[in-house]
Design a protein around this motif. Structure first.
Motif, PDB file in Angstrom:
ATOM      1  N   ASP A 120       4.457   7.078   2.804  1.00  0.00           N
ATOM      2  CA  ASP A 120       5.187   7.431   1.587  1.00  0.00           C
ATOM      3  C   ASP A 120       5.196   8.931   1.312  1.00  0.00           C
ATOM      4  N   VAL A 121       4.092   9.582   1.655  1.00  0.00           N
ATOM      5  CA  VAL A 121       3.928  11.010   1.383  1.00  0.00           C
ATOM      6  C   VAL A 121       3.246  11.642   2.592  1.00  0.00           C
ATOM      7  N   VAL A 122       3.609  12.875   2.892  1.00  0.00           N
ATOM      8  CA  VAL A 122       2.897  13.666   3.899  1.00  0.00           C
ATOM      9  C   VAL A 122       2.336  14.907   3.223  1.00  0.00           C
ATOM     10  N   ASN A 123       1.061  15.170   3.458  1.00  0.00           N
ATOM     11  CA  ASN A 123       0.465  16.421   2.994  1.00  0.00           C
ATOM     12  C   ASN A 123       0.214  17.325   4.185  1.00  0.00           C
ATOM     13  N   MET A 124       0.717  18.562   4.093  1.00  0.00           N
ATOM     14  CA  MET A 124       0.494  19.565   5.130  1.00  0.00           C
ATOM     15  C   MET A 124      -0.175  20.791   4.517  1.00  0.00           C
ATOM     16  N   SER A 125      -1.483  20.818   4.538  1.00  0.00           N
ATOM     17  CA  SER A 125      -2.227  21.996   4.099  1.00  0.00           C
ATOM     18  C   SER A 125      -2.426  22.893   5.316  1.00  0.00           C
ATOM     19  N   LEU A 126      -1.332  23.455   5.762  1.00  0.00           N
ATOM     20  CA  LEU A 126      -1.318  24.246   6.986  1.00  0.00           C
ATOM     21  C   LEU A 126      -0.151  25.209   6.919  1.00  0.00           C
ATOM     22  N   LEU A 131     -13.783  11.381  -7.101  1.00  0.00           N
ATOM     23  CA  LEU A 131     -12.539  10.636  -7.279  1.00  0.00           C
ATOM     24  C   LEU A 131     -11.362  11.517  -6.900  1.00  0.00           C
ATOM     25  N   GLY A 132     -10.334  10.889  -6.367  1.00  0.00           N
ATOM     26  CA  GLY A 132      -9.101  11.590  -6.078  1.00  0.00           C
ATOM     27  C   GLY A 132      -8.070  11.345  -7.162  1.00  0.00           C
ATOM     28  N   ILE A 133      -6.909  11.947  -6.990  1.00  0.00           N
ATOM     29  CA  ILE A 133      -5.834  11.778  -7.974  1.00  0.00           C
ATOM     30  C   ILE A 133      -5.448  10.309  -8.100  1.00  0.00           C
ATOM     31  N   GLY A 134      -5.444   9.593  -6.979  1.00  0.00           N
ATOM     32  CA  GLY A 134      -5.130   8.158  -6.988  1.00  0.00           C
ATOM     33  C   GLY A 134      -6.226   7.383  -6.285  1.00  0.00           C
ATOM     34  N   PRO A 135      -7.232   6.921  -6.989  1.00  0.00           N
ATOM     35  CA  PRO A 135      -8.378   6.273  -6.334  1.00  0.00           C
ATOM     36  C   PRO A 135      -8.079   4.965  -5.619  1.00  0.00           C
ATOM     37  N   GLU A 136      -6.835   4.476  -5.728  1.00  0.00           N
ATOM     38  CA  GLU A 136      -6.443   3.292  -4.958  1.00  0.00           C
ATOM     39  C   GLU A 136      -5.287   3.585  -3.999  1.00  0.00           C
ATOM     40  N   LEU A 137      -4.953   4.854  -3.825  1.00  0.00           N
ATOM     41  CA  LEU A 137      -4.020   5.215  -2.769  1.00  0.00           C
ATOM     42  C   LEU A 137      -4.682   5.016  -1.412  1.00  0.00           C
ATOM     43  N   LYS A 138      -3.888   4.938  -0.378  1.00  0.00           N
ATOM     44  CA  LYS A 138      -4.406   4.878   0.980  1.00  0.00           C
ATOM     45  C   LYS A 138      -4.092   6.194   1.694  1.00  0.00           C
ATOM     46  N   VAL A 139      -5.019   6.629   2.532  1.00  0.00           N
ATOM     47  CA  VAL A 139      -4.792   7.832   3.324  1.00  0.00           C
ATOM     48  C   VAL A 139      -4.810   7.470   4.809  1.00  0.00           C
ATOM     49  N   ALA A 140      -3.962   8.137   5.569  1.00  0.00           N
ATOM     50  CA  ALA A 140      -3.899   7.951   7.011  1.00  0.00           C
ATOM     51  C   ALA A 140      -4.056   9.316   7.671  1.00  0.00           C
ATOM     52  N   ALA A 141      -4.891   9.371   8.686  1.00  0.00           N
ATOM     53  CA  ALA A 141      -5.129  10.630   9.389  1.00  0.00           C
ATOM     54  C   ALA A 141      -4.107  10.811  10.503  1.00  0.00           C
ATOM     55  N   TYR A 142      -3.368  11.899  10.450  1.00  0.00           N
ATOM     56  CA  TYR A 142      -2.505  12.322  11.540  1.00  0.00           C
ATOM     57  C   TYR A 142      -3.091  13.640  12.039  1.00  0.00           C
ATOM     58  N   ARG A 143      -4.033  13.491  12.955  1.00  0.00           N
ATOM     59  CA  ARG A 143      -4.810  14.649  13.381  1.00  0.00           C
ATOM     60  C   ARG A 143      -4.010  15.519  14.342  1.00  0.00           C
ATOM     61  N   VAL A 144      -3.842  16.786  13.987  1.00  0.00           N
ATOM     62  CA  VAL A 144      -3.120  17.726  14.843  1.00  0.00           C
ATOM     63  C   VAL A 144      -3.998  18.888  15.281  1.00  0.00           C
ATOM     64  N   PHE A 145      -5.150  19.080  14.621  1.00  0.00           N
ATOM     65  CA  PHE A 145      -6.040  20.192  14.952  1.00  0.00           C
ATOM     66  C   PHE A 145      -7.288  19.683  15.661  1.00  0.00           C
ATOM     67  N   GLY A 146      -7.567  20.263  16.815  1.00  0.00           N
ATOM     68  CA  GLY A 146      -8.757  19.906  17.561  1.00  0.00           C
ATOM     69  C   GLY A 146      -9.915  20.829  17.251  1.00  0.00           C
ATOM     70  N   PRO A 147     -10.956  20.803  18.067  1.00  0.00           N
ATOM     71  CA  PRO A 147     -12.141  21.632  17.820  1.00  0.00           C
ATOM     72  C   PRO A 147     -11.857  23.128  17.797  1.00  0.00           C
ATOM     73  N   ASP A 182       0.822  -1.207   0.000  1.00  0.00           N
ATOM     74  CA  ASP A 182       0.000   0.000   0.000  1.00  0.00           C
ATOM     75  C   ASP A 182       0.858   1.260   0.000  1.00  0.00           C
ATOM     76  N   ILE A 183       0.460   2.214  -0.824  1.00  0.00           N
ATOM     77  CA  ILE A 183       1.097   3.532  -0.827  1.00  0.00           C
ATOM     78  C   ILE A 183       0.240   4.436   0.047  1.00  0.00           C
ATOM     79  N   ILE A 184       0.834   4.937   1.115  1.00  0.00           N
ATOM     80  CA  ILE A 184       0.080   5.684   2.127  1.00  0.00           C
ATOM     81  C   ILE A 184       0.465   7.163   2.109  1.00  0.00           C
ATOM     82  N   VAL A 185      -0.561   7.991   1.998  1.00  0.00           N
ATOM     83  CA  VAL A 185      -0.382   9.438   2.098  1.00  0.00           C
ATOM     84  C   VAL A 185      -0.908   9.871   3.464  1.00  0.00           C
ATOM     85  N   ALA A 186      -0.032  10.419   4.280  1.00  0.00           N
ATOM     86  CA  ALA A 186      -0.419  10.905   5.606  1.00  0.00           C
ATOM     87  C   ALA A 186      -1.007  12.304   5.470  1.00  0.00           C
ATOM     88  N   VAL A 187      -2.181  12.502   6.039  1.00  0.00           N
ATOM     89  CA  VAL A 187      -2.854  13.795   6.003  1.00  0.00           C
ATOM     90  C   VAL A 187      -2.704  14.427   7.380  1.00  0.00           C
TER      91      VAL A 187
END
Length: 448
Positions: A246-252, A208-224, A153-158
């Motif tokens: 494999d990849v980390v996305n930081m929209s922050l 659909l996303g860019i890779g419809p068979e990629l896996k995403v993992a939640a790394y939650r850093v923001f609370g309510p 699995d290719i995992i993108v951490a969000v």
């Protein structure tokens, strides 16, 4: 009109020790008596680090040994002066607060889950995914859907507000979730931002996303409350690397104002150094790190100008040269009005969405085209968002499918970055420019 709109509608992400006159924002709240202490070694802590902190009047509340840093709470008003006397300390300062890169525009799509024809919303609304994938052509290429050629699995951490892992368009591709929010164990999204990001990466349903068979993992850093300490984000980055994502996305992000009269420059640098160490740790461990450029509509290559009428230099954070930094484009192949830009600060441009250039030029509300925003998943349904937060995950998704083509743990992050840059469509000025970097991301070209 543009300036008035931005002043009225734009939520600028700010670090705790920040003031930016040119952006029309005031002081963000400081995290009282919480500090970051960065030691000289970036791979371990001194054997006596607890004693060093205690002797300065502080107590360690979080240790990041692999980054050579700690979070400290102190009642001592002279803590910084005392801790900086230690020869083992390279920087110490007040801990900053980081916010998710809030969308500049958002509209909920009045749809529910009861009607579920596959890909219908993609076909109708997702111009952004079509632009990157050449109307799905890249999905027919090796690795194009995100399914790895070596079966792993290719995992993108969000790294974000969490993910709604029950969403029917996401749950098949949801790998796992972790929370770094103090006092909260659930990775469930309570905002919508992280779920929107995840759908852009690996949605597989009505959207659909860019890779419809990629896996995403939640790394939650923001609370309510919608904010996070730098140490929590650094911890999430470090943990994601240790988890072999494999990849980390930081929209922050945020902005660090050096020579802020409330803090000495040396007291701000600690936070910046910790962020950069965390990014470097992830990259050294084989993770491709992608970040949004920011939504202030300013040139981030000029720290002096970014401070406006204030003295000193303001820097976009995170701003590591080794990560992939993404500006936001519109459906009309334009730089969106809100996207930050700057020579040496932007690597590529990706769809972030806006209401169209006709509306921007005239201000006529009848010309606001909602369908030129970016549609993706949110808890309970779907929504149109616009922002560099929407551009970064498309680039993270592209990184994921490139890795899938070659197999997990084969390419280095620098190789992934090079493929993304060299395969981009040249926009604006010939060659590199500060608005689109090396150009607009193109999954079909990247997978050839």
């Amino acid at each position: 009109m543009k300036k008035k709109f931005i002043a009225g509608a734009l939520t600028v992400t700010l670090s705790a020790a920040t003031f930016i006159g040119s952006l029309g924002v005031g002081h963000a709240q400081v995290v009282d008596k919480n500090y970051i202490v960065v030691f000289k070694s970036d791979t371990n802590l001194p054997s006596n680090y607890l004693q060093i902190v205690k002797n300065s009047g502080g107590k360690v509340t979080k240790a990041l040994p692999k980054l050579g840093a700690v979070e400290v709470n102190s009642e001592n008003p002279n803590f910084l002066a005392e801790i900086q006397k230690s020869t083992a300390v390279i920087n110490a300062g007040v801990e900053n607060t980081i916010f998710p890169e809030a969308p500049v525009d958002r509209e909920v799509l009045q749809e529910d889950f009861t009607a579920t024809p596959a890909n219908d919303l993609y076909n109708q609304y997702q111009w952004d995914i079509k632009q990157v994938t050449n109307k799905g052509a890249s999905w027919n290429m090796k690795g194009g859907t995100g399914k790895s050629t070596n079966g792993k699995d290719i995992i993108v951490a969000v790294v974000d507000t969490g993910i709604d892992y029950t969403h029917p368009d996401i749950k098949k591709n949801y790998a796992y979730g972790k929370s770094f929010v103090p006092g909260i164990t659930s990775a469930m999204d309570e905002d919508g931002h992280g779920t929107h990001v995840a759908g852009s990466i690996a949605g597989n349903g009505r959207v659909l996303g860019i890779g419809p068979e990629l896996k995403v993992a939640a790394y939650r850093v923001f609370g309510p409350t919608g904010e996070a300490n730098t140490s929590d984000i650094a911890n999430a980055l470090m943990t994601a690397a240790d988890d072999n994502v494999d990849v980390v996305n930081m929209s922050l992000g945020g902005y660090d104002w050096f020579q802020n009269p409330e803090y000495a420059t040396k007291d701000v640098v600690a936070d910046v150094r910790l962020f950069n160490r965390a990014i470097q740790y992830a990259i050294k461990n084989g993770v491709t790190v992608v970040g949004s450029a920011g939504n202030a509509g300013v040139d981030i290559s000029s720290p002096g100008k970014l401070s406006g009428d204030d003295n000193g230099a303001t820097h976009r954070s995170p701003s590591s040269q080794t990560m992939i930094r993404v500006s936001a484009g519109g459906q009309e192949k334009n730089l969106t009005y809100y996207s930050n830009y700057g020579v040496g600060k932007i690597d590529v441009i990706a769809p972030g969405g806006d209401y169209g250039t006709a509306w921007l030029a005239t201000g006529n509300p009848a010309l606001r085209d909602r369908n030129k925003l970016c549609l993706s998943t949110v808890p309970g349904g779907y929504a149109f968002y616009a922002g560099t937060s929407m551009a970064a995950p498309k680039t993270a998704g592209l990184a994921g499918v490139i890795i899938a083509k070659y197999g997990k743990d084969v390419l280095t992050p620098s190789q992934v970055k090079h493929i993304i840059q060299s395969s981009a469509d040249d926009w604006f000025k010939p060659g590199y420019d500060g608005e689109s970097g090396f150009g607009s991301i193109n999954a079909e070209s990247a997978l050839k």
